[in-house]
Design an enzyme around this catalytic site. Structure first.
Site, short mmCIF file in Angstrom:
data_model
loop_
_atom_site.label_atom_id
_atom_site.label_comp_id
_atom_site.label_asym_id
_atom_site.label_seq_id
_atom_site.Cartn_x
_atom_site.Cartn_y
_atom_site.Cartn_z
N GLN A 131 13.15 42.20 86.89
CA GLN A 131 14.15 41.88 85.84
C GLN A 131 15.47 41.50 86.51
O GLN A 131 16.00 42.24 87.34
CB GLN A 131 14.36 43.10 84.92
CG GLN A 131 15.28 42.77 83.75
CD GLN A 131 15.48 43.94 82.79
OE1 GLN A 131 15.03 45.06 83.03
NE2 GLN A 131 16.17 43.69 81.68
N HIS B 249 14.41 40.77 77.18
CA HIS B 249 13.92 39.44 76.78
C HIS B 249 12.43 39.37 77.07
O HIS B 249 11.95 39.94 78.04
CB HIS B 249 14.66 38.32 77.52
CG HIS B 249 14.72 38.50 78.99
ND1 HIS B 249 15.61 39.35 79.60
CD2 HIS B 249 13.99 37.96 80.00
CE1 HIS B 249 15.43 39.33 80.92
NE2 HIS B 249 14.44 38.49 81.18
N ASP C 55 14.35 28.55 78.34
CA ASP C 55 14.79 29.09 79.63
C ASP C 55 15.35 27.95 80.49
O ASP C 55 14.79 26.85 80.52
CB ASP C 55 13.58 29.74 80.32
CG ASP C 55 13.97 30.62 81.50
OD1 ASP C 55 13.70 31.83 81.45
OD2 ASP C 55 14.54 30.09 82.47
N ASN D 121 9.74 41.70 81.97
CA ASN D 121 10.07 42.49 83.15
C ASN D 121 11.05 43.60 82.81
O ASN D 121 12.03 43.36 82.11
CB ASN D 121 10.69 41.57 84.23
CG ASN D 121 9.75 40.44 84.62
OD1 ASN D 121 8.54 40.63 84.69
ND2 ASN D 121 10.30 39.26 84.85
N HIS E 170 9.45 36.71 77.85
CA HIS E 170 9.17 35.33 78.25
C HIS E 170 7.99 34.79 77.46
O HIS E 170 6.94 35.44 77.38
CB HIS E 170 8.79 35.27 79.74
CG HIS E 170 9.91 35.62 80.67
ND1 HIS E 170 10.67 34.67 81.30
CD2 HIS E 170 10.39 36.81 81.10
CE1 HIS E 170 11.56 35.26 82.09
NE2 HIS E 170 11.41 36.57 81.98
P1 AMP Z 1 13.93 38.03 84.23
O1 AMP Z 1 13.70 37.74 85.68
O2 AMP Z 1 12.73 38.53 83.51
O3 AMP Z 1 15.15 38.92 84.02
O4 AMP Z 1 14.23 36.63 83.58
C1 AMP Z 1 15.49 36.06 83.45
C2 AMP Z 1 15.27 34.65 82.95
O5 AMP Z 1 16.45 34.19 82.35
C3 AMP Z 1 14.90 33.64 84.05
O6 AMP Z 1 13.67 33.00 83.69
C4 AMP Z 1 16.08 32.68 84.04
O7 AMP Z 1 15.68 31.36 84.32
C5 AMP Z 1 16.61 32.83 82.64
N1 AMP Z 1 18.03 32.56 82.45
C6 AMP Z 1 19.07 33.10 83.12
N2 AMP Z 1 20.24 32.67 82.61
C7 AMP Z 1 19.93 31.85 81.57
C8 AMP Z 1 20.69 31.11 80.64
N3 AMP Z 1 22.01 31.09 80.66
N4 AMP Z 1 20.04 30.39 79.69
C9 AMP Z 1 18.67 30.39 79.65
N5 AMP Z 1 17.91 31.07 80.50
C10 AMP Z 1 18.51 31.79 81.46
#
Ligand code: AMP
Ligand code: ZN
Length: 136
Positions: free
Chosen positions: A95, A101, A32, A88, A103
């Site tokens: 989300q 995805h 991440d 999420n 975590h």
């Molecule tokens: P969520 O809030 O559950 O949708 O989580 C989205 C996650 O994606 C967050 O922890 C971000 O830091 C991560 N994220 C967003 N864009 C990228 C990216 N390009 N590469 C890696 N992680 C990302």
């Protein structure tokens, strides 16, 4: 199906580079970019599913198997003290990227993170009502 304008479709399928920890024909696991802790990673299916509501059951089972394998490997390699799995679904649940995805968050003693909720209160009547609402 993959979605044209979805960043996680592109990352999962290798069109955008990422720091990959694992890849097979159905999944990629990446680090991440906004990590909660050292080693915070995401399991991404290569197919586009918005969230758990869309995820096929067999894929959900495979995600959990992979999560267990990764959790064991990452805990050992990073010398972590514990591990959170967080997932999420929907804006209301936090989300932000609309491609499923999971975590993977290694935890360390005194890592300063707070992945917690504020416990509420509920009466036994309310519990019964909720139980009925869900099960009937
Ligand atoms: P969520 O809030 O559950 O949708 O989580 C989205 C996650 O994606 C967050 O922890 C971000 O830091 C991560 N994220 C967003 N864009 C990228 C990216 N390009 N590469 C890696 N992680 C990302
Ligand atoms: Zn996608």
């Amino acid at each position: 199906m993959r979605k044209e304008d979805c960043i996680f479709c592109k990352i999962a399928n290798g069109e955008i580079p990422s720091k990959s920890l694992y890849e097979d024909n159905k999944f990629r696991v990446i680090l991440d970019l906004g990590p909660a802790t050292k080693g915070h990673a995401l399991i991404l299916p290569k197919e586009h599913y918005v969230n758990l509501y869309e995820l096929p059951e067999d894929t959900a089972a495979e995600v959990m198997k992979l999560a267990k394998t990764m959790a064991i490997k990452m805990t050992g390699k990073l010398n972590a003290d514990g591990f959170n799995l967080i997932q999420n679904n929907g804006e209301a649940a936090g989300q932000t990227v609309m491609h499923y995805h999971l975590h993977l968050i290694p935890r360390y003693k005194n890592d300063g993170q707070h992945i917690l909720w504020k416990p509420g209160t509920v009466s036994s009547e309310e519990l019964e009502e909720i139980q009925k609402q869900i099960t009937e």
